[in-house]
Scaffold this active site. Structure first.
Site, PDB file in Angstrom:
ATOM      1  N   GLU A  40       0.808  -1.061   0.116  1.00  0.00           N
ATOM      2  CA  GLU A  40      -0.048   0.148  -0.073  1.00  0.00           C
ATOM      3  C   GLU A  40       1.024   1.092   0.055  1.00  0.00           C
ATOM      4  O   GLU A  40       1.698   1.335   0.966  1.00  0.00           O
ATOM      5  CB  GLU A  40      -0.897  -0.052   1.129  1.00  0.00           C
ATOM      6  CG  GLU A  40      -1.682   1.229   1.404  1.00  0.00           C
ATOM      7  CD  GLU A  40      -2.676   1.282   2.735  1.00  0.00           C
ATOM      8  OE1 GLU A  40      -2.811   0.191   3.411  1.00  0.00           O
ATOM      9  OE2 GLU A  40      -2.703   2.623   3.232  1.00  0.00           O
ATOM     10  N   ARG A  44       0.650  10.376   0.352  1.00  0.00           N
ATOM     11  CA  ARG A  44       0.824  11.547   1.250  1.00  0.00           C
ATOM     12  C   ARG A  44       2.374  12.183   0.776  1.00  0.00           C
ATOM     13  O   ARG A  44       2.503  13.281   1.487  1.00  0.00           O
ATOM     14  CB  ARG A  44       1.374  10.808   2.846  1.00  0.00           C
ATOM     15  CG  ARG A  44       0.229  10.125   3.319  1.00  0.00           C
ATOM     16  CD  ARG A  44       0.425   9.603   4.498  1.00  0.00           C
ATOM     17  NE  ARG A  44      -0.529   8.264   5.231  1.00  0.00           N
ATOM     18  CZ  ARG A  44      -0.274   7.566   5.973  1.00  0.00           C
ATOM     19  NH1 ARG A  44       0.601   7.509   6.900  1.00  0.00           N
ATOM     20  NH2 ARG A  44      -1.164   6.656   6.239  1.00  0.00           N
ATOM     21  N   THR A  67      -4.469   6.314   2.007  1.00  0.00           N
ATOM     22  CA  THR A  67      -4.686   7.620   2.229  1.00  0.00           C
ATOM     23  C   THR A  67      -5.427   8.270   1.239  1.00  0.00           C
ATOM     24  O   THR A  67      -5.076   9.400   0.731  1.00  0.00           O
ATOM     25  CB  THR A  67      -3.456   8.241   2.685  1.00  0.00           C
ATOM     26  OG1 THR A  67      -2.618   7.414   3.186  1.00  0.00           O
ATOM     27  CG2 THR A  67      -3.611   9.445   3.693  1.00  0.00           C
ATOM     28  N   LYS A 127     -10.989  -1.526   7.010  1.00  0.00           N
ATOM     29  CA  LYS A 127      -9.761  -1.113   7.399  1.00  0.00           C
ATOM     30  C   LYS A 127     -10.302  -0.555   8.788  1.00  0.00           C
ATOM     31  O   LYS A 127     -10.898   0.390   9.134  1.00  0.00           O
ATOM     32  CB  LYS A 127      -8.915   0.209   6.726  1.00  0.00           C
ATOM     33  CG  LYS A 127      -8.001   0.568   7.480  1.00  0.00           C
ATOM     34  CD  LYS A 127      -7.465   1.916   6.440  1.00  0.00           C
ATOM     35  CE  LYS A 127      -6.320   2.742   7.352  1.00  0.00           C
ATOM     36  NZ  LYS A 127      -5.044   2.659   6.734  1.00  0.00           N
TER      37      LYS A 127
HETATM   38  C1  3PG Z   1      -2.149   3.711   7.930  1.00  0.00           C
HETATM   39  O1  3PG Z   1      -2.250   4.767   7.113  1.00  0.00           O
HETATM   40  O2  3PG Z   1      -2.621   2.653   7.981  1.00  0.00           O
HETATM   41  C2  3PG Z   1      -1.017   4.059   8.995  1.00  0.00           C
HETATM   42  O3  3PG Z   1      -0.258   5.420   8.972  1.00  0.00           O
HETATM   43  C3  3PG Z   1      -0.095   3.062   9.111  1.00  0.00           C
HETATM   44  O4  3PG Z   1       0.145   3.126  10.415  1.00  0.00           O
HETATM   45  P1  3PG Z   1       1.552   3.071  11.126  1.00  0.00           P
HETATM   46  O5  3PG Z   1       2.716   3.863  10.425  1.00  0.00           O
HETATM   47  O6  3PG Z   1       1.257   3.394  12.654  1.00  0.00           O
HETATM   48  O7  3PG Z   1       2.068   1.585  11.212  1.00  0.00           O
END
Ligand code: 3PG
Length: 209
Positions: A40, A44, A67, A127
Site C-alpha cells: 500500500e 501522502r 490515504t 480497515k
Molecule cells: C495507515 O495509514 O494505515 C497508518 O499510517 C499506518 O500506521 P503505522 O505507521 O502506525 O503502522
C-alpha cells in the site's frame, strides 16, 4: 482480483510512505523477496503516484494506493495502476464513487456506527483505523460478535510485537503497518535490512496459527 484475494495474500500489508520515486522499485523488490506481496503506497507525498507506477512493474507485487481521501485521488491511483484503494474513513460521496469503479475500496472505520454505515453502503471488508488507539484487539473481539460478516484489516500503531495478537482473530483478514520499512532504512537504501524485516513479518501468520 477481489478484495478478499488481496487481503488473503497478506498476512501483513506494508503501509509505505515514499519520498524519492527512485526508491520505489528496489523497495518493492525487497518487500516481495521477503514475502510481502501486497503493497500500500500512501498518497501522502508527491512521489506516491510515480512510486505506484514503478512498483507495478515488480513481478509478484500487488500494489494499491492508501490515504485516498477523495475522487480525484481515487482516479489518479487507478491511472497509476493501483489494484486496490484504501481510505482512512468513509464518506457518502466516496462510497458512491467507489461502487462505480472496478478497483475495490477498503474503507476505514473506528466505531460500531461507522461499521454499520459502511455495511449499509455495501462494504464488509474494512480497515480498522487507527487500530491501537481505538481499542485494538479488544474492540475487534467485540465487533466479531455483532458483525459476523465483516473482515477487518487493522492498521495504525501496530508493531511486529502486537501484530500476532491481531492475526489470531478470526475476523482479521490481515494487518497493515509501516514497521517493516523504517524510514532510516529507506533513507539509507538498506534494502537488505528491509528484506529481512519483511521475511520476519511474512512469517507471522505461521507463528499465529
Ligand atoms: C495507515 O495509514 O494505515 C497508518 O499510517 C499506518 O500506521 P503505522 O505507521 O502506525 O503502522
Amino acid at each position: 482480483m477481489t478484495l478478499d484475494d488481496i487481503l488473503d495474500a497478506g498476512p501483513v500489508i506494508p503501509v509505505i510512505v515514499i519520498e524519492r520515486p527512485e526508491d520505489a522499485e528496489p523497495l518493492a523488490r525487497a518487500l516481495v523477496r521477503g514475502g510481502l506481496r501486497v503493497l500500500e503506497v500512501t498518497l501522502r507525498t508527491p512521489a506516491a503516484l510515480d512510486a505506484i507506477r514503478a512498483m507495478c512493474a515488480v513481478e509478484g507485487a500487488i500494489v494499491g494506493a492508501g490515504t485516498v481521501l477523495g475522487q480525484e485521488q481515487y482516479d489518479a491511483a487507478i491511472d497509476a495502476g493501483a489494484k486496490f484503494v484504501v481510505s482512512p474513513g468513509l464518506t457518502d460521496a466516496l462510497a458512491a464513487f467507489a461502487k462505480a469503479r472496478k478497483v475495490p475500496l477498503l474503507p476505514g472505520i473506528a466505531t460500531a456506527s461507522e461499521v454499520m454505515r459502511a455495511r449499509d453502503a455495501g462494504f464488509t471488508r474494512l480497515k480498522f483505523f487507527p487500530a491501537e488507539s481505538s481499542g485494538g484487539v479488544a474492540t475487534l473481539k467485540s465487533f466479531a460478535s455483532v458483525f459476523p460478516d465483516v473482515r477487518f484489516c487493522p492498521t495504525g500503531g501496530i508493531s511486529s510485537d502486537s501484530a500476532t495478537a491481531y492475526l489470531r482473530l478470526a475476523n482479521v483478514a490481515c494487518v497493515g503497518g509501516s514497521w517493516p520499512m523504517p524510514p532510516e532504512a529507506i533513507a539509507t537504501r538498506d534494502w537488505g535490512r528491509i528484506e529481512r524485516l519483511a521475511a520476519a513479518t511474512a512469517a507471522l501468520r505461521r507463528a499465529a496459527a
